[in-house]
Design a protein around this motif. Structure first.
Motif, short mmCIF file in Angstrom:
data_model
loop_
_atom_site.label_atom_id
_atom_site.label_comp_id
_atom_site.label_asym_id
_atom_site.label_seq_id
_atom_site.Cartn_x
_atom_site.Cartn_y
_atom_site.Cartn_z
N PRO A 1 0.76 -1.24 0.01
CA PRO A 1 -0.07 0.06 0.04
C PRO A 1 0.98 1.26 -0.07
N ARG B 1 0.60 5.28 -1.81
CA ARG B 1 0.40 6.33 -0.90
C ARG B 1 1.43 7.42 -1.55
N PHE C 1 -4.96 4.20 5.05
CA PHE C 1 -3.58 3.58 4.70
C PHE C 1 -3.18 2.62 5.72
N TRP D 1 -5.40 -0.12 5.46
CA TRP D 1 -4.96 -1.02 4.17
C TRP D 1 -3.49 -1.92 4.43
N GLU D 2 -2.63 -1.28 5.29
CA GLU D 2 -1.48 -1.85 5.54
C GLU D 2 -1.60 -2.98 6.30
N TRP E 1 -3.39 -5.78 4.24
CA TRP E 1 -2.04 -6.38 3.14
C TRP E 1 -1.01 -7.28 4.17
#
Length: 273
Positions: free
Chosen positions: A190, A194, A215, A218-219, A222
């Protein structure tokens, strides 16, 4: 607005294929916008702002969009008069036009816009001027028309763009969605995306800001996907988006988006400004 336009005069060496993934997205999800023909829409054009040294991406988009609307008129706009003139002499035809101009788009009253694209133009210059630029670029759009504004790397392997919708009145455009894309040629994490956020969002990736929270989520998604065995970049991407959607409102899980390396985030209330 002259300062921002002066800034874009010295740049622009867009490579062929750089915005092909964006074209594919628009053909699939904005086909009604590209093909609408009622009333003023019959005259509505696609405008590509800042096509650069050569109009490769303008011509590629024209070809892609005309598979849906063969009569679509296209206007490529470039601040540099020499570039605009050379493109007009070499590539213009009855449906394809190249003009000198900046954010105040050089369109006639008989040329409303259905779609305006301004990629890789606002990476420098005063950040506080960006809402003014967005409003200028959406002003020629018909109601529900779309402005696409963002950044990509030089060959389009990584791209992030605002999708801004023209409001019914002359209000500020609706910050509808963010579109993320990667072709996995640089792997995937991700944080890679960014770094290509539109300029007005880059400084907002800090604690307490919604984009930072996005983010962070999302991190985490992931890392969980990789821990579950989804280590190949396309698999890690798709699984991370599916996991992210369970905790983050507005994350699309359309199968086409996932297979194309695309994430669209449309949070309730729009992208925070």
């Amino acid at each position: 607005m002259a300062d921002a336009e002066l800034d874009i005069r010295t740049r622009g060496r867009t490579a062929p294929g750089r915005l092909r993934a964006l074209d594919a997205y628009l053909c699939r999800f904005e086909s009604a916008l590209l093909t609408r023909q009622d009333d003023a829409w019959a005259r509505a054009v696609f405008v590509d702002v800042g096509f650069g040294e050569q109009p490769w991406t303008t011509l590629e988009s024209a070809a892609a969009f005309r598979t849906l609307n063969p009569e679509l008129s296209v206007v490529g706009v470039e601040l540099d008069a020499e570039r605009a003139g050379a493109a007009a002499r070499t590539h213009a035809d009855a449906r394809t036009h190249f003009r000198e101009g900046g954010f105040a788009l050089p369109l006639s009253p008989e040329e409303p816009a259905r779609l305006v694209r301004a990629m890789n133009l606002l990476r420098q210059g005063p950040q506080e001027r960006i809402p003014e630029v967005h409003r200028a670029l959406t002003r020629p759009l018909l109601p529900s028309g779309l402005l696409v504004e963002g950044s990509s790397d030089t060959d389009g392997a990584v791209l992030v763009a605002h999708l801004l919708r023209r409001a019914p009145d002359d209000a500020a455009p609706v910050r509808e969605s963010l579109l993320f894309h990667t072709d996995f040629s640089r792997g995937f994490a991700p944080l890679l995306l960014r770094d290509w956020l539109p300029r007005d969002l880059r400084r907002r990736v800090r604690p307490g800001e919604p984009v930072h929270a996005f983010f962070q989520a999302w991190e985490s998604a992931w890392k969980a996907a990789r821990a579950a065995g989804h280590t190949a970049p396309p698999e890690a991407f798709a699984e991370s988006v599916l996991r992210l959607a369970t905790t983050t409102p507005g994350v699309a899980t359309d199968a086409w988006l996932l297979t194309q390396g695309c994430l669209r985030w449309s949070p309730p209330g729009g992208i925070p400004g």
